[in-house]
Design a protein around this motif. Structure first.
Motif, PDB file in Angstrom:
ATOM      1  N   PHE A   1       8.295 -18.169  23.012  1.00  0.00           N
ATOM      2  CA  PHE A   1       8.624 -17.949  21.606  1.00  0.00           C
ATOM      3  C   PHE A   1       9.399 -16.633  21.514  1.00  0.00           C
ATOM      4  CE2 PHE A   1       5.165 -20.951  21.149  1.00  0.00           C
ATOM      5  CZ  PHE A   1       5.511 -21.698  20.033  1.00  0.00           C
TER       6      PHE A   1
ATOM      7  N   GLY B   1      10.969 -15.916  18.898  1.00  0.00           N
ATOM      8  CA  GLY B   1      10.795 -15.604  17.488  1.00  0.00           C
ATOM      9  C   GLY B   1       9.402 -16.032  17.115  1.00  0.00           C
ATOM     10  N   SER B   2       8.751 -15.342  16.193  1.00  0.00           N
ATOM     11  CA  SER B   2       7.377 -15.678  15.838  1.00  0.00           C
ATOM     12  C   SER B   2       7.349 -16.977  15.046  1.00  0.00           C
ATOM     13  CB  SER B   2       6.742 -14.552  15.012  1.00  0.00           C
ATOM     14  OG  SER B   2       7.442 -14.388  13.797  1.00  0.00           O
TER      15      SER B   2
ATOM     16  N   LEU C   1       4.688 -14.438  20.202  1.00  0.00           N
ATOM     17  CA  LEU C   1       6.003 -13.814  20.291  1.00  0.00           C
ATOM     18  C   LEU C   1       6.129 -12.985  21.570  1.00  0.00           C
ATOM     19  CD1 LEU C   1       8.750 -13.009  19.025  1.00  0.00           C
ATOM     20  CD2 LEU C   1       7.536 -11.107  17.916  1.00  0.00           C
TER      21      LEU C   1
ATOM     22  N   ASP D   1       8.558 -10.297  22.989  1.00  0.00           N
ATOM     23  CA  ASP D   1       9.666  -9.435  22.602  1.00  0.00           C
ATOM     24  C   ASP D   1       9.847  -8.246  23.551  1.00  0.00           C
ATOM     25  OD1 ASP D   1       7.394  -8.067  21.898  1.00  0.00           O
ATOM     26  OD2 ASP D   1       7.911  -7.833  19.779  1.00  0.00           O
TER      27      ASP D   1
ATOM     28  N   GLU E   1      13.567 -11.786  15.780  1.00  0.00           N
ATOM     29  CA  GLU E   1      12.513 -11.294  14.899  1.00  0.00           C
ATOM     30  C   GLU E   1      12.979 -10.136  14.011  1.00  0.00           C
ATOM     31  OE1 GLU E   1       8.611 -11.810  13.449  1.00  0.00           O
ATOM     32  OE2 GLU E   1       9.891 -13.016  14.759  1.00  0.00           O
TER      33      GLU E   1
END
Length: 444
Positions: free
Chosen positions: A150, A152-153, A159, A161, A184
């Motif tokens: 993921f 993006g959340s 997520l 990142d 995000e």
């Protein structure tokens, strides 16, 4: 296991239609031909005036088990999938707890082996803190469909990142990497700006917050990482016209290292539908302005988009009817994706051969699924009979999702799924299920 002979049907496979018979024996397609005659007994099914398709393979579903079973279970949603002509699925890791360890991943396989009427596989989940566990999946590369990131959340706290973690996953994974791509930082900035301007947000704001830029920047980042490491990347649920410039159609699918998926709801709905359906079609990535739908169809037909999936993501009616900011994102689709695409066949927008290519054949090629996705002698008998002259209307009375609702309620589908075979077992016939045999774990 019974022997079946499907007679006088239109067989759709390998980008062609042929008329003939199909013999099913010992879980497999034994023979394809015209006027097949048998010395031994077989259960005959009249396929006259029907199409025989390879079972659809859905490479992106959320069946919510374990931990979120008030929304759905592997049993309920696989059953709905079977009724909709989907014979195999690949399920995402954002359950509770998420599939962040090999033990948790195998637990999902154990549940499916006991309850799923369809064939199954499960993605290994990634977080910022489980890199070692993720890379251990390399040892199961023939038994697990892929790694899910993921970027993006979305629903669930998965997520990823951390740039260093992303780089190491793309550099170290021997499995296909499937990505949810939304940037995000862009989403958060859009939300804060719109919230300050309006105060109270509504469903129609969803594609403004999760906009084209957020999708493009994240997909671009994933593709750059894949190219850097020559990783096998599959970008899920493309929803914007802008992203399509990132994908090509010059190579045969077998030779592509970077592939793309489109979902049925992005081909069917547009942002104009928020006024009618509100949070029912709130999903991530968002359903966007009509020009994106037009572009997605063009890219689907010219093979910049390789497969069609659902991103089936059921929530309870109460969860969807919260105010916009609290309403859960996702919609249930596995029972209706093939009928919906057959509606577009009837309208002349796509051929039935192309539907089979995008929902069965190409999924098998993309993921390297063994002996499925085509109607060929020696392949597993995952088959669906479709009557294109048997319309029905989606209603609460015929919805099989545990959540009990669909954004397609009231839609009349022109075609019905009459029979579904999984590994040669007739599991569904005109509304009746034979649940005595369960599906199998997919191999790659």
């Amino acid at each position: 296991m019974n022997t079946y002979l499907i007679k006088n049907t239109c067989i759709v496979s390998d980008n062609a239609k042929i008329f003939g018979d199909v013999l099913i024996k010992d879980k497999k397609i034994e023979k394809i031909g015209s006027s097949i005659q048998l010395k031994s007994r077989a259960l005959e099914i009249d396929g006259n005036n029907q199409f025989l398709l390879p079972g659809c393979i859905d490479d992106q579903v959320h069946f919510r088990e374990p931990g979120l079973t008030h929304k759905a279970t592997i049993y309920t949603e696989a059953k709905a999938a079977i009724a909709g002509g989907i014979t195999s699925f690949m399920e995402m890791p954002n359950t509770s707890p998420p599939a962040f360890t090999q033990e948790l991943l195998e637990n999902k396989y154990d549940i499916a082996s006991q309850t799923s009427l369809a064939n199954y596989s499960f993605f290994m989940g990634t977080g910022n803190d489980n890199l070692e566990e993720v890379l251990r999946t390399n040892d199961k590369r023939h038994e697990v469909c892929g790694i899910k990131i993921f970027m993006g959340s979305s629903t669930g706290n998965l997520l990823v990142d951390n740039p260093l973690v992303l780089d190491k996953i793309f550099g170290g994974s021997e499995l296909l990497i499937a990505t949810h791509c939304e940037e995000e930082s862009i989403i958060k900035a859009n939300f804060q700006q719109l919230k300050a301007a309006k105060g109270v947000l509504e469903p129609a704001d969803h594609p403004i917050i999760r906009n084209e830029e957020a999708c493009f920047e994240s997909s671009f980042k994933a593709i750059q990482l894949a190219k850097k490491h020559n990783a096998r990347l599959h970008v899920l649920h493309i929803s914007t016209a802008r992203e399509l410039q990132l994908f090509g159609n010059m190579l045969p699918l077998e030779d592509k290292r970077i592939t793309a998926e489109v979902c049925v709801h992005h081909l069917h709905f547009t942002s104009d539908d928020y006024a009618r359906l509100g949070n029912q079609i709130k999903c991530n990535p968002a359903i966007k302005a009509p020009n994106n739908k037009v572009a997605l169809w063009e890219a689907l037909l010219d093979s910049r988009l390789d497969v069609i999936a659902t991103d089936h993501a059921p929530h309870t009616w109460d969860e969807k009817n919260e105010p916009y900011e609290k309403a859960h994102a996702g919609l249930p689709l596995v029972q209706h994706s093939l009928p919906l695409m057959l509606m577009y066949v009837e309208q002349g927008k796509i051929t039935i051969e192309k539907v089979v290519e995008k929902m069965s054949q190409n999924v098998a090629i993309c993921f390297g699924i063994k002996d499925r996705g085509f109607i060929r002698e020696g392949y597993k008998a995952d088959l669906v009979l479709v009557n294109m002259n048997q319309p029905y209307t989606v209603s609460k009375e015929n919805i099989l999702y545990k959540c009990g609702w669909s954004p397609l309620e009231g839609t009349t589908m022109p075609a019905s799924i009459t029979h579904t075979f999984v590994n040669g077992h007739l599991v569904y016939e005109n509304g009746r299920f034979d649940e005595t045999v369960k599906g199998e774990r997919l191999l790659f």
